[in-house]
Design a protein around this motif. Structure first.
Motif, PDB file in Angstrom:
ATOM      1  N   THR A 111       1.289  -0.991  -0.175  1.00  0.00           N
ATOM      2  CA  THR A 111      -0.059   0.075   0.599  1.00  0.00           C
ATOM      3  C   THR A 111       0.985   1.142   0.142  1.00  0.00           C
ATOM      4  O   THR A 111       1.407   1.324   1.072  1.00  0.00           O
ATOM      5  N   ILE A 112       0.764   2.598  -0.555  1.00  0.00           N
ATOM      6  CA  ILE A 112       1.514   3.598  -0.955  1.00  0.00           C
ATOM      7  C   ILE A 112       0.501   4.842  -0.515  1.00  0.00           C
ATOM      8  O   ILE A 112      -0.353   4.640  -1.300  1.00  0.00           O
ATOM      9  N   SER A 113       0.972   5.123   0.003  1.00  0.00           N
ATOM     10  CA  SER A 113       0.056   7.244   0.290  1.00  0.00           C
ATOM     11  C   SER A 113       1.104   7.367   0.579  1.00  0.00           C
ATOM     12  O   SER A 113       1.966   7.274   0.952  1.00  0.00           O
TER      13      SER A 113
ATOM     14  N   LYS B 139       6.136  20.804   4.337  1.00  0.00           N
ATOM     15  CA  LYS B 139       5.249  21.175   3.182  1.00  0.00           C
ATOM     16  C   LYS B 139       5.604  20.779   2.402  1.00  0.00           C
ATOM     17  O   LYS B 139       4.950  21.830   1.211  1.00  0.00           O
ATOM     18  N   THR B 140       5.718  19.352   2.614  1.00  0.00           N
ATOM     19  CA  THR B 140       5.622  18.597   1.081  1.00  0.00           C
ATOM     20  C   THR B 140       4.483  17.279   1.726  1.00  0.00           C
ATOM     21  O   THR B 140       4.521  16.966   1.820  1.00  0.00           O
ATOM     22  N   ASN B 141       4.745  16.553   0.257  1.00  0.00           N
ATOM     23  CA  ASN B 141       3.597  15.292   0.093  1.00  0.00           C
ATOM     24  C   ASN B 141       4.654  14.385   0.883  1.00  0.00           C
ATOM     25  O   ASN B 141       5.684  14.289  -0.119  1.00  0.00           O
ATOM     26  N   GLU B 142       4.535  13.143   1.714  1.00  0.00           N
ATOM     27  CA  GLU B 142       5.847  12.368   1.916  1.00  0.00           C
ATOM     28  C   GLU B 142       5.236  11.097   1.825  1.00  0.00           C
ATOM     29  O   GLU B 142       4.111  10.946   2.107  1.00  0.00           O
ATOM     30  N   THR B 143       5.799  10.142   1.620  1.00  0.00           N
ATOM     31  CA  THR B 143       5.838   8.808   1.441  1.00  0.00           C
ATOM     32  C   THR B 143       5.807   7.647   2.012  1.00  0.00           C
ATOM     33  O   THR B 143       5.894   7.924   2.354  1.00  0.00           O
ATOM     34  N   TYR B 144       4.547   7.333   2.304  1.00  0.00           N
ATOM     35  CA  TYR B 144       4.546   6.064   3.056  1.00  0.00           C
ATOM     36  C   TYR B 144       4.289   4.944   2.309  1.00  0.00           C
ATOM     37  O   TYR B 144       3.440   4.009   1.495  1.00  0.00           O
ATOM     38  N   LEU B 145       4.803   3.363   3.259  1.00  0.00           N
ATOM     39  CA  LEU B 145       4.802   2.259   2.201  1.00  0.00           C
ATOM     40  C   LEU B 145       4.620   1.130   3.446  1.00  0.00           C
ATOM     41  O   LEU B 145       5.026   1.600   4.871  1.00  0.00           O
TER      42      LEU B 145
ATOM     43  N   LEU C 176      -2.716   2.714  -9.556  1.00  0.00           N
ATOM     44  CA  LEU C 176      -3.478   3.985  -8.741  1.00  0.00           C
ATOM     45  C   LEU C 176      -2.832   5.541  -8.951  1.00  0.00           C
ATOM     46  O   LEU C 176      -4.225   6.242  -8.381  1.00  0.00           O
ATOM     47  N   GLN C 177      -2.783   5.677  -9.818  1.00  0.00           N
ATOM     48  CA  GLN C 177      -1.888   7.764 -10.551  1.00  0.00           C
ATOM     49  C   GLN C 177      -3.414   7.590 -11.288  1.00  0.00           C
ATOM     50  O   GLN C 177      -4.228   8.971 -10.602  1.00  0.00           O
ATOM     51  N   GLN C 178      -4.286   6.665 -12.349  1.00  0.00           N
ATOM     52  CA  GLN C 178      -5.334   7.416 -12.509  1.00  0.00           C
ATOM     53  C   GLN C 178      -6.301   7.480 -11.301  1.00  0.00           C
ATOM     54  O   GLN C 178      -7.087   8.775 -11.707  1.00  0.00           O
ATOM     55  N   LYS C 179      -6.284   6.822 -10.556  1.00  0.00           N
ATOM     56  CA  LYS C 179      -7.676   6.916  -9.917  1.00  0.00           C
ATOM     57  C   LYS C 179      -6.749   7.942  -8.863  1.00  0.00           C
ATOM     58  O   LYS C 179      -7.934   9.082  -8.603  1.00  0.00           O
ATOM     59  N   MET C 180      -5.847   8.362  -8.643  1.00  0.00           N
ATOM     60  CA  MET C 180      -5.279   9.666  -7.429  1.00  0.00           C
ATOM     61  C   MET C 180      -5.673  11.230  -8.365  1.00  0.00           C
ATOM     62  O   MET C 180      -6.299  12.011  -8.255  1.00  0.00           O
ATOM     63  N   GLY C 181      -6.012  10.968  -9.907  1.00  0.00           N
ATOM     64  CA  GLY C 181      -6.755  12.650 -10.479  1.00  0.00           C
ATOM     65  C   GLY C 181      -7.783  12.492 -11.178  1.00  0.00           C
ATOM     66  O   GLY C 181      -7.955  13.542 -11.857  1.00  0.00           O
TER      67      GLY C 181
END
Ligand code: C5P
Length: 227
Positions: free
Chosen positions: A69-71, A79-85, A119-124
């Motif tokens: 799961t990637i979030s 002030k940035t998005n951080e990546t969680y695995l 996953l990417q398309q879902k995010m957009g």
């Protein structure tokens, strides 16, 4: 039509994510670093013994993908998005040279790309978004409102990465970084599955030549032209 999709593609370390982050802040929309997602898969594969030398256990990787799961979480301080695995913050680990050395082989695999693209398309789907990567304008969002293709010479790009490693006190030579940059570009450009390519309707931005402010201005002008 108030939803905006901006696709930024280009070679490794040519400043895509810096521009993407600044642009997202300026427009107050979300930024997704698609490379971070491929890096997460690579980190997972490394940590679970699915990579040995140049060999990838594809069968193992395929079933492992179901457990990944990637979030992204917005960090107020940086002030940035951080990546969680799988719920764990991996922002630092996914940027290591070890992950960098294997990520292009992992991302050349068709079933890995298929899953990430979904996953990417879902995010957009619902929100305005700036996404950077290699195939965002060509495959992920072929209908993007604006597509940018960023370039810079391998030396300029390696120099930038090298400085980042130095700031983190990591003992890596400039030559090692340059070699990694060139190798990744080669794999990314020559792979069968969605190779790195400029979309026909993408605007080229040479990041080696102009500064940050100028780049942002340029992009804002391009957006205005399209409105
Ligand atoms: O953007 P970044 O350099 O972090 O991406 C790491 C690697 O992930 C790239 O070298 C490329 O092999 C792969 N990638 C990809 N498609 C994307 C984003 C990244 O194949 N959309």
């Amino acid at each position: 039509n108030s939803k905006l999709v901006i696709a930024i593609d280009g070679y490794s370390s040519c400043g895509k994510s810096t521009v993407a982050k600044d642009l997202a802040k300026l427009l107050n929309i979300i930024f997704i670093d698609s490379g971070a997602m491929y890096r997460c898969v690579t980190l997972y594969a490394l940590n679970n013994g699915l990579i040995s030398g140049d060999n990838i256990d594809q069968k193992g990787l395929k079933s492992a993908l179901q457990n990944i799961t990637i979030s992204f979480k917005f960090d107020a301080e940086s002030k940035t998005n951080e990546t969680y695995l799988n719920g764990k913050l991996v922002e630092k680990e996914i940027r290591s040279l070890e992950v960098s050395n294997h990520v292009s082989s992992i991302s050349a695999i068709g079933f890995v790309r298929k899953k990430m693209v979904e996953l990417q398309q879902k995010m957009g789907e619902t929100e305005s978004i700036v996404m950077d990567g290699r195939d965002i304008g060509t495959v992920v969002f072929p209908q993007a409102d604006l597509k940018l293709f960023m370039t810079a010479s391998p030396e300029i790009r390696a120099e930038r990465r090298f400085k980042e490693f130095q700031e983190k006190n990591e003992n890596i030579s400039f030559e090692e970084v340059l070699e990694n940059v060139k190798k990744r570009d080669h794999i990314d450009e020559t792979r069968e599955e969605s190779p790195l390519m400029k979309a026909d309707d993408a605007v080229v931005l040479d990041n080696g030549r102009i500064g940050k402010e100028e780049q942002l201005n340029f992009i804002v002008q391009e957006l205005k032209k399209r409105n």
